[in-house]
Design a protein around this motif. Sequence first.
Motif, PDB file in Angstrom:
ATOM      1  N   GLU A   1      48.335 -11.379 -35.759  1.00 14.64           N
ATOM      2  CA  GLU A   1      48.482 -10.871 -37.117  1.00 14.64           C
ATOM      3  C   GLU A   1      47.125 -10.515 -37.723  1.00 14.64           C
ATOM      4  O   GLU A   1      47.012  -9.544 -38.481  1.00 14.64           O
ATOM      5  N   GLU A   2      46.103 -11.301 -37.386  1.00 12.71           N
ATOM      6  CA  GLU A   2      44.758 -11.008 -37.897  1.00 12.71           C
ATOM      7  C   GLU A   2      44.254  -9.666 -37.379  1.00 12.71           C
ATOM      8  O   GLU A   2      43.635  -8.892 -38.133  1.00 12.71           O
ATOM      9  N   MET A   3      44.527  -9.372 -36.112  1.00 14.80           N
ATOM     10  CA  MET A   3      44.126  -8.084 -35.543  1.00 14.80           C
ATOM     11  C   MET A   3      44.832  -6.942 -36.245  1.00 14.80           C
ATOM     12  O   MET A   3      44.220  -5.906 -36.560  1.00 14.80           O
TER      13      MET A   3
ATOM     14  N   LEU B   1      47.819   1.434 -34.872  1.00 17.18           N
ATOM     15  CA  LEU B   1      48.396   0.391 -35.717  1.00 17.18           C
ATOM     16  C   LEU B   1      49.887   0.233 -35.440  1.00 17.18           C
ATOM     17  O   LEU B   1      50.397  -0.896 -35.339  1.00 17.18           O
TER      18      LEU B   1
ATOM     19  N   GLU C   1      45.987  -6.945 -39.278  1.00 15.96           N
ATOM     20  CA  GLU C   1      45.450  -6.830 -40.635  1.00 15.96           C
ATOM     21  C   GLU C   1      44.128  -6.070 -40.643  1.00 15.96           C
ATOM     22  O   GLU C   1      43.880  -5.246 -41.530  1.00 15.96           O
ATOM     23  N   ARG C   2      43.283  -6.332 -39.654  1.00 14.14           N
ATOM     24  CA  ARG C   2      42.015  -5.598 -39.562  1.00 14.14           C
ATOM     25  C   ARG C   2      42.259  -4.120 -39.297  1.00 14.14           C
ATOM     26  O   ARG C   2      41.552  -3.251 -39.843  1.00 14.14           O
ATOM     27  N   MET C   3      43.236  -3.823 -38.468  1.00 12.53           N
ATOM     28  CA  MET C   3      43.568  -2.423 -38.191  1.00 12.53           C
ATOM     29  C   MET C   3      44.124  -1.737 -39.431  1.00 12.53           C
ATOM     30  O   MET C   3      43.847  -0.560 -39.680  1.00 12.53           O
ATOM     31  N   GLU C   4      44.885  -2.465 -40.222  1.00 18.03           N
ATOM     32  CA  GLU C   4      45.407  -1.912 -41.477  1.00 18.03           C
ATOM     33  C   GLU C   4      44.272  -1.594 -42.440  1.00 18.03           C
ATOM     34  O   GLU C   4      44.281  -0.544 -43.098  1.00 18.03           O
ATOM     35  N   GLU C   5      43.302  -2.488 -42.522  1.00 20.03           N
ATOM     36  CA  GLU C   5      42.149  -2.248 -43.392  1.00 20.03           C
ATOM     37  C   GLU C   5      41.353  -1.033 -42.927  1.00 20.03           C
ATOM     38  O   GLU C   5      40.894  -0.221 -43.736  1.00 20.03           O
ATOM     39  N   LYS C   6      41.187  -0.911 -41.621  1.00 23.35           N
ATOM     40  CA  LYS C   6      40.458   0.227 -41.060  1.00 23.35           C
ATOM     41  C   LYS C   6      41.175   1.537 -41.350  1.00 23.35           C
ATOM     42  O   LYS C   6      40.542   2.545 -41.694  1.00 23.35           O
TER      43      LYS C   6
ATOM     44  N   TYR D   1      26.490  -1.483 -34.311  1.00 25.36           N
ATOM     45  CA  TYR D   1      27.495  -0.838 -35.159  1.00 25.36           C
ATOM     46  C   TYR D   1      26.833   0.039 -36.207  1.00 25.36           C
ATOM     47  O   TYR D   1      25.886  -0.351 -36.885  1.00 25.36           O
TER      48      TYR D   1
END
Length: 348
Positions: free
Chosen positions: A247-249, A194, A251-256, A104
């Motif tokens: 929901e965790e996925m 998203l 949330e990660r997409m929202e942060e991204k 990464y």
Amino acid sequence: MSRRRIHDSYEDLYGGDRGYKKRRRGGSESNDLEDRLESLVLKVGENTTSTIESNLEGLASVLDGNIQNFKKKVLKLLVECAVNMPEKCTIYSTLVGLLNAKNYNFGGEALGETDDGQLQILRSTFDLWSADQQMLTVLIDKMLKTQIIECSSVANWIFSKEMIPEFTKLYIWEILSLTINKMSRHVDRLTRELNEAREKLRTTAAITNSSDDSDAETEKVEAKPRQSTTTFGGQGVPMDVDDNVTEEMVERMEEKLEMAQADQKNLFLIVFQRFIMILSEHLVKCDTDDRPFDTYWYKYTVGRLQQVFLAHHEQVQKYSSTLEGLLFTQDLDIHILEVFHQFLALRS
């Protein structure tokens, strides 16, 4: 070519000795390995009977296996190859992309994490290819796509003092436009993904709730794969609930997405701030020298500022309040402020 043959083609990297890794590595062996890595990178895609895809996949695997010990060497070598061998730029940018998938942000490290490191690469690229504006544009586009340089660094470079002689040339504004467009497409893609993930999550929840209403419905759902149809763009699209969107996925997409939007806002802040700085300097100097400010350069620069507003109006509008509060304030020269007010009037 099979995957086994791909790796066999790079067996000479270890001297054909399967016990190489078990041997004690001295300084000479380390240097020899560095030389072989360099040779493989320089010759990738040349004199081979296999496809270029197979070559790149095999080389990426070899480099990935040695990335911890020779990261700086690999980073420096790839950057130099991309800059000095533009005919193979597509090959090296693809290689960086493969390594970025395995490690990464490898692409970002290729120019360093600091803005100064990225600016230095842009300066070096310009020094080598200033006579070929089309190739320069292609190289910068490739480096943006492989995440070697960031959009903000390109904006800072365009408005830097060393680029003043190039400021009114068309290719400079082509580079700025593709930079802004690249960032906008990135944000749009993350927004779309998203929204689709949220829709899948809602559909999954709805089917789960409805399946709990009766035992008969539960048996029916268990008897065959659960499918749902959701609407995208006015068309029904089958959606497999077993995609397991959580929901965790989401949330990660929202942060991204939030990070991408912050980068986009920062890019516009840099671009408009630089416009304001150079226009303000021009106006002050003209006032001090008691000469007309309405020169060709001034008209050209104001026109480019207006172009950025109009060409990217949808994206700029989202950050208009931030721009008004930080940059286009009431104490700004009226000639510059008027451009911003015209933009707001068109969007009202």
